[in-house]
Write a protein that holds these residues in place. Structure first.
Motif, short mmCIF file in Angstrom:
data_model
loop_
_atom_site.label_atom_id
_atom_site.label_comp_id
_atom_site.label_asym_id
_atom_site.label_seq_id
_atom_site.Cartn_x
_atom_site.Cartn_y
_atom_site.Cartn_z
N MET A 392 0.84 -1.22 0.00
CA MET A 392 0.00 0.00 0.00
C MET A 392 0.87 1.25 0.00
O MET A 392 0.52 2.26 -0.63
CB MET A 392 -0.95 0.00 1.20
CG MET A 392 -2.10 -0.99 1.06
SD MET A 392 -3.32 -0.80 2.36
CE MET A 392 -2.45 -1.52 3.75
N MET A 393 1.98 1.19 0.72
CA MET A 393 2.89 2.36 0.68
C MET A 393 3.36 2.58 -0.75
O MET A 393 3.40 3.72 -1.22
CB MET A 393 4.10 2.12 1.59
CG MET A 393 3.78 2.12 3.05
SD MET A 393 5.33 2.20 4.01
CE MET A 393 4.88 1.21 5.38
N GLN A 394 3.72 1.50 -1.42
CA GLN A 394 4.18 1.65 -2.80
C GLN A 394 3.07 2.22 -3.68
O GLN A 394 3.30 3.07 -4.53
CB GLN A 394 4.68 0.32 -3.38
CG GLN A 394 5.08 0.47 -4.85
CD GLN A 394 5.76 -0.75 -5.44
OE1 GLN A 394 6.98 -0.82 -5.51
NE2 GLN A 394 4.96 -1.72 -5.88
N THR A 395 1.83 1.77 -3.45
CA THR A 395 0.70 2.29 -4.21
C THR A 395 0.55 3.79 -3.97
O THR A 395 0.26 4.55 -4.89
CB THR A 395 -0.59 1.55 -3.80
OG1 THR A 395 -0.40 0.16 -4.06
CG2 THR A 395 -1.80 2.04 -4.57
N ALA A 428 7.98 7.93 3.50
CA ALA A 428 7.22 9.18 3.43
C ALA A 428 8.14 10.37 3.17
O ALA A 428 7.85 11.22 2.33
CB ALA A 428 6.43 9.38 4.72
N ASP A 429 9.25 10.43 3.87
CA ASP A 429 10.16 11.58 3.73
C ASP A 429 10.74 11.68 2.32
O ASP A 429 11.03 12.78 1.84
CB ASP A 429 11.29 11.50 4.76
CG ASP A 429 10.81 11.83 6.16
OD1 ASP A 429 9.64 12.25 6.30
OD2 ASP A 429 11.59 11.65 7.12
N SER A 434 3.47 13.17 -1.26
CA SER A 434 2.58 12.02 -1.46
C SER A 434 1.46 11.95 -0.43
O SER A 434 1.53 12.57 0.64
CB SER A 434 3.40 10.73 -1.37
OG SER A 434 3.88 10.58 -0.05
N ASP A 435 0.44 11.17 -0.75
CA ASP A 435 -0.62 10.89 0.21
C ASP A 435 -0.06 10.20 1.46
O ASP A 435 -0.55 10.39 2.56
CB ASP A 435 -1.69 9.99 -0.43
CG ASP A 435 -2.57 10.76 -1.40
OD1 ASP A 435 -2.75 11.98 -1.20
OD2 ASP A 435 -3.07 10.15 -2.36
N LEU A 436 0.97 9.39 1.26
CA LEU A 436 1.56 8.71 2.41
C LEU A 436 2.14 9.74 3.39
O LEU A 436 1.89 9.66 4.60
CB LEU A 436 2.66 7.73 1.98
CG LEU A 436 3.31 6.95 3.13
CD1 LEU A 436 2.31 5.99 3.78
CD2 LEU A 436 4.54 6.17 2.66
N ALA A 437 2.88 10.71 2.87
CA ALA A 437 3.47 11.73 3.75
C ALA A 437 2.36 12.52 4.45
O ALA A 437 2.42 12.79 5.64
CB ALA A 437 4.36 12.66 2.94
#
Ligand code: ARG
Ligand code: ZN
Length: 890
Positions: A392-395, A428-429, A434-437
């Motif tokens: 999911m992080m990769q997505t 994230a950094d 990104s949405d993750l960050a």
């Protein structure tokens, strides 16, 4: 007693160097351990507490002098150590008994050779040590042993010296150039031979790769070596991670608790994941070997160069490394269709093994907060769900963004013992936009909250306004110790189709223009609504394409919608999923009804026609067809129900199988004819897919023959069994006879045994097929008891124990759940019996009844009674105690 993540404190001492000298002897191995230690100035001065287990302590010296010490349970406590920051020497001399080590943790003997397994806490069974992953030391290891009996002496790193000793003994000295936690220590000694390969890396460095096996198995090492070379090349190409050792060794042993172990430079493998040739191994074996060789190799960076601060962070290395091995296999598979097949297989594992775990008494977050026995947490949640979290992080950051994140992770943490937070932070950094960050703290609920979220979706088309409104709602049921859950970050890959199956453009109101294909929508609230504009006709939503999040998707699909998705979705995963949903709906209806299955067919023409079309479709790969035509498993069906009657589920699924067999006979025959001959054996995705489909077709034709009394197909299966040029075809033919319950199964089985009596891994298959066979009038349990008296049966060998006992208790629900409770009685007896030999294996078996609370009567009460009988034993291991205690808790 439970250990809590919140109680973590840094070690009071560091161990900088370790010099180990082993005098190897099966009954009494002597271990001299010289360490250089210093106090950790960040921690208040305190005694040194070293872990040790089943060791005989002979001597303790500090800076060469005798010293006082005491024992506190399993710990050796030293209170009078030199004060101040200076390093000091600690020398410990112990002996242990590898021949009696049936737990297979620490140093043990298998087939007259020595092996070690130290993860998670096995090093303490070799010497007294700070047995925790955040203590990283440089190792020098000298092995001494009888040269005739143990000609090969291996440990981590580089061989720096070897030579002769008196009395026919010899020695080898190894130096590991990399610091490591003790769980990555390994030694091997015995009569072994190696396949060798020299390679040059992209960066121009030379390396020696070796695969060590027992003499006679060398002809089964080519595939493992090829897989290893492919792994080295892949990690360099995809992530820029090179091999950091001159020598990389794999050693196979037939006694191993798990699959394999990533010891630095000296991976130790279960033979099951090394040895293969076309005569003895199936396509599935070949593909497992590729994955596991890749997995252990990839640990060299994700696990070894950067390791875990504590065992609660296990998924830091395991989830990430499973993700990497899945990506590796997908990249090797090549075509989009072959990639999708691998994805479907991985999701099937997640849903049939991890979802039940997440809903049962052993449910735990990807990063657990407490445990009693860490070995119980090498689970599908830590591994497979952990891999989905990384995926999911990769997505959320994209494939390139993820590679950037990995780069930053190693820049920051190479050589360190870190946490799951450190990993997520690095990804994230490296992707600040990104949405993750943006969502990182909320995203990390995937690490802290157990349970499988349910994603409820419903759609509304407004023809006049040309809008389509998709409502998404998430929820997550309570799990032990977590009553309430906060919303997760759920990436939802979405596409829309029209009724003819054409892709519809996607456009939200605030978008300047429409997009085609798949878009990822990130759900963060408990409920959200997406309103698409300019929608020309009522769409069929294709939700969660490629299984973009590890959730259960609830959407009230109509049959028509599912048939459209099955026939036309551009996403192969959702095409397959549509077929599964069609089958599932029919299965559940029949299971919950009380119709006489002989009178009322479970499957209707719409479903059968759709399956006919899939089978006959020339544009689809055989591997994909085989997945679509395979019905949801009994375990998966059981998970969809609140009250489980295993016999009814079994009966319904068998009825479905029979109906599919009979109604599609023409297409099965065609599939068999088209795919029966795959030419010279190669375990590639295309030809293994064709063998898989041919195998399913043959089974179905034998099942149909059982119905009609026809003898032609069983005869053909028997012939195929005799003539097959590879194990896949041979075993599929044998299975067809066993599954269809034909009388030719018996002679085929005895012939199979005679042919392969010297091939342990094939004999495992022989046991497993019989213990996992469909039950006819309760015949399987007596057969299993009989198999346990077979001269080839050996409870001490984990592979053999699994091939009989686990194949019955964990993989054969229709035979295991007996109304007379005899299956459960058998289970309890074996758990208790195994626990005295090997607690890790026993605890795995103990989990076979995890889902007992869902069972209908009389199964439920009988299961509880069996678990209670195990729990009542006074001297259980921590491993089994933890599992049965949690099973009985409310
Ligand atoms: N780290 C190994 C792997 O996944 C698994 C070792 C687990 N061993 C154990 N005794 N719990 O590759
Ligand atoms: Zn692993």
């Amino acid at each position: 007693t439970a250990i809590h993540r919140a109680d973590y404190t840094a070690p009071a001492y560091w161990i900088d160097t370790v010099e180990l000298v082993f005098d190897l002897d099966p009954a009494k191995t002597r271990v001299l351990n010289k360490m250089r230690l210093r106090r950790n100035g960040d921690v208040a001065p305190q005694a040194l507490r070293l872990d040790g287990e089943e060791l005989n302590l002979a001597r303790v010296l500090v800076n060469g002098q005798g010293t006082s010490f005491k024992m506190d349970g399993n710990q050796l406590v030293l209170e009078n150590l030199p004060e101040g920051p200076d390093a000091f020497d600690l020398e410990i001399f112990t002996t242990c008994n590898p021949a009696k080590n049936t737990k297979l943790m620490g140093l043990y003997v298998s087939n007259d050779s020595f092996f070690t397994q130290c993860e998670a806490e096995g090093f303490r069974r070799i010497t007294y040590f700070l047995d925790r992953p955040d203590v990283m030391a440089s190792y020098t290891v000298t092995l001494r042993a009888d040269k005739a009996k143990y000609p090969v002496l291996l440990s981590n790193g580089n061989l720096v010296e070897e030579g002769e000793l008196e009395d026919g003994r010899h020695f080898a000295k190894w130096v590991d150039p990399h610091k490591k936690p003790c769980y990555l220590f390994a030694l091997v000694a015995g009569q072994l031979v190696a396949r060798e390969q020299r390679i040059r890396s992209r960066a121009g460095k030379d390396h020696l790769l070796q695969v060590f096996v027992r003499p006679g198995d060398l002809d089964k090492t080519e595939h493992a070596m090829n897989s290893l070379m492919a792994s080295v090349a892949w990690d360099e190409a995809r992530f820029g991670l090179p091999l950091d050792l001159e020598r990389f060794m794999i050693v196979a042993t037939s006694d191993f608790n798990m699959g394999a172990m990533e010891n630095k430079g000296l991976n130790i493998f279960n033979t099951k994941y090394v040895l293969a040739n076309q005569a003895t191994a199936t396509d599935a074996d070949f593909s497992n070997i590729e994955s596991v060789v890749g997995h252990e190799y990839f640990h060299n960076w994700t696990g070894n160069r950067v390791t875990c601060q504590d065992w609660f962070q296990l998924s830091l290395k395991e989830g990430l490394t499973v993700f990497r091995d899945q990506e590796f296999s997908q990249d090797l598979a090549g075509s989009p269709s072959a990639r999708a097949v691998k994805r479907i297989e991985d999701v099937r594992v997640l849903r049939t093994a991890q979802f039940p775990e997440d809903a049962g008494p052993m449910a735990h977050p990807v990063r657990p907060d407490s445990y009693i026995e860490i070995n119980n947490f090498y689970t599908v949640t830590i591994y497979e769900k952990g891999a989905e979290v990384v995926r999911m992080m990769q997505t959320l950051v994209g494939r390139d963004g993820f590679a950037q994140g990995m780069k930053l992770y190693f820049e920051r943490h190479d050589g360190q013992a870190v946490t799951c937070d450190d990993f997520a932070q690095a990804i994230a950094d490296a992707n600040p936009q990104s949405d993750l960050a943006r969502l990182l703290p909320q995203f990390k609920r995937w690490y802290s909250q157990a349970g499988t979220p349910r994603l409820h979706a419903s759609g509304q088309y407004d023809a006049a306004a040309r809008t389509y409104t998709l409502s998404l709602t998430q929820s997550c049921a309570p799990t032990p110790g977590q009553a309430l859950k906060d919303p997760f970050v759920i990436p939802v890959n979405l596409g829309l189709l029209d009724a003819q199956g054409q892709a519809l453009p996607l456009q939200l109101a605030h978008w300047a223009q429409a997009e085609t294909g798949t878009r990822t929508f990130v759900l963060t609230e408990a409920s959200e609504t997406l309103t698409f504009v300019n929608v020309d006709s009522a769409p069929v939503p294709s939700i969660l394409r490629d299984f973009s999040a590890p959730v259960v998707l609830d959407y009230a699909y109509t049959d028509t919608e599912l048939l459209t998705l099955l026939a036309h979705d551009s996403d192969p995963f959702n095409r397959w999923e549509a077929g599964q949903r069609l089958a599932l709906a029919r299965a559940l209806k029949a299971i919950q009804g009380d119709s006489d299955l002989a009178q009322t067919p479970v499957l209707d023409d719409a479903y059968l026609d759709a399956m006919r079309q899939v089978l006959a479709d020339p544009t689809l790969d055989a591997a994909f067809k085989e997945l679509v035509l395979t019905l949801p498993s009994e375990t998966y069906l059981a998970e969809q129900l609140d009250v489980v009657d295993p016999q009814r589920i079994h009966a319904v699924r068998e009825a479905m199988r029979e109906q599919l067999a009979t109604a599609l006979q023409t297409q099965w025959q065609q599939a068999w004819e088209d795919n029966r001959d795959t030419g010279g054996y190669r375990p590639d995705p295309v030809s293994s897919g064709r063998r898989a489909l041919a195998g399913l077709a043959l089974t179905q034709l034998c099942v149909a023959a059982r119905r009609s009394g026809d003898t032609v197909w069983p005869g053909k299966a028997f012939q195929r069994f005799k003539d097959a040029a590879n194990m896949t075809d041979r075993f599929n033919a044998l299975s067809a006879l066993v599954i269809s319950g034909h009388e030719l199964a018996a002679p085929a089985l005895s012939r199979f045994h005679a042919l392969f009596k010297n091939e342990a891994l094939v004999i495992d298959k022989w046991f497993s097929l019989q213990a996992g066979a469909p039950d006819h009038g309760g015949h399987v349990l007596p057969a299993v008891r009989q198999l346990m008296t077979h001269p080839d049966f050996n409870l001490r060998n984990p592979n053999r124990a699994r091939s009989v006992i686990f194949s019955y208790c964990s993989a054969n629900p229709g035979a295991f759940h007996r109304s007379d409770a005899a299956g459960y009685v058998f289970w309890a007896d074996r758990v208790i019996e195994l626990d005295a030999i090997n607690p890790q294996v026993a605890a795995r078996l103990a989990r076979a009844l995890d889902r007992w609370k869902k069972l209908a009567e009389p199964y439920r009460s009988a299961a509880r009674e069996a678990i209670a009988r195990v729990a009542a034993k006074a001297d259980l291991s921590n491993d089994v105690r933890e599992v049965v205690t949690r099973a009985l808790a409310d």
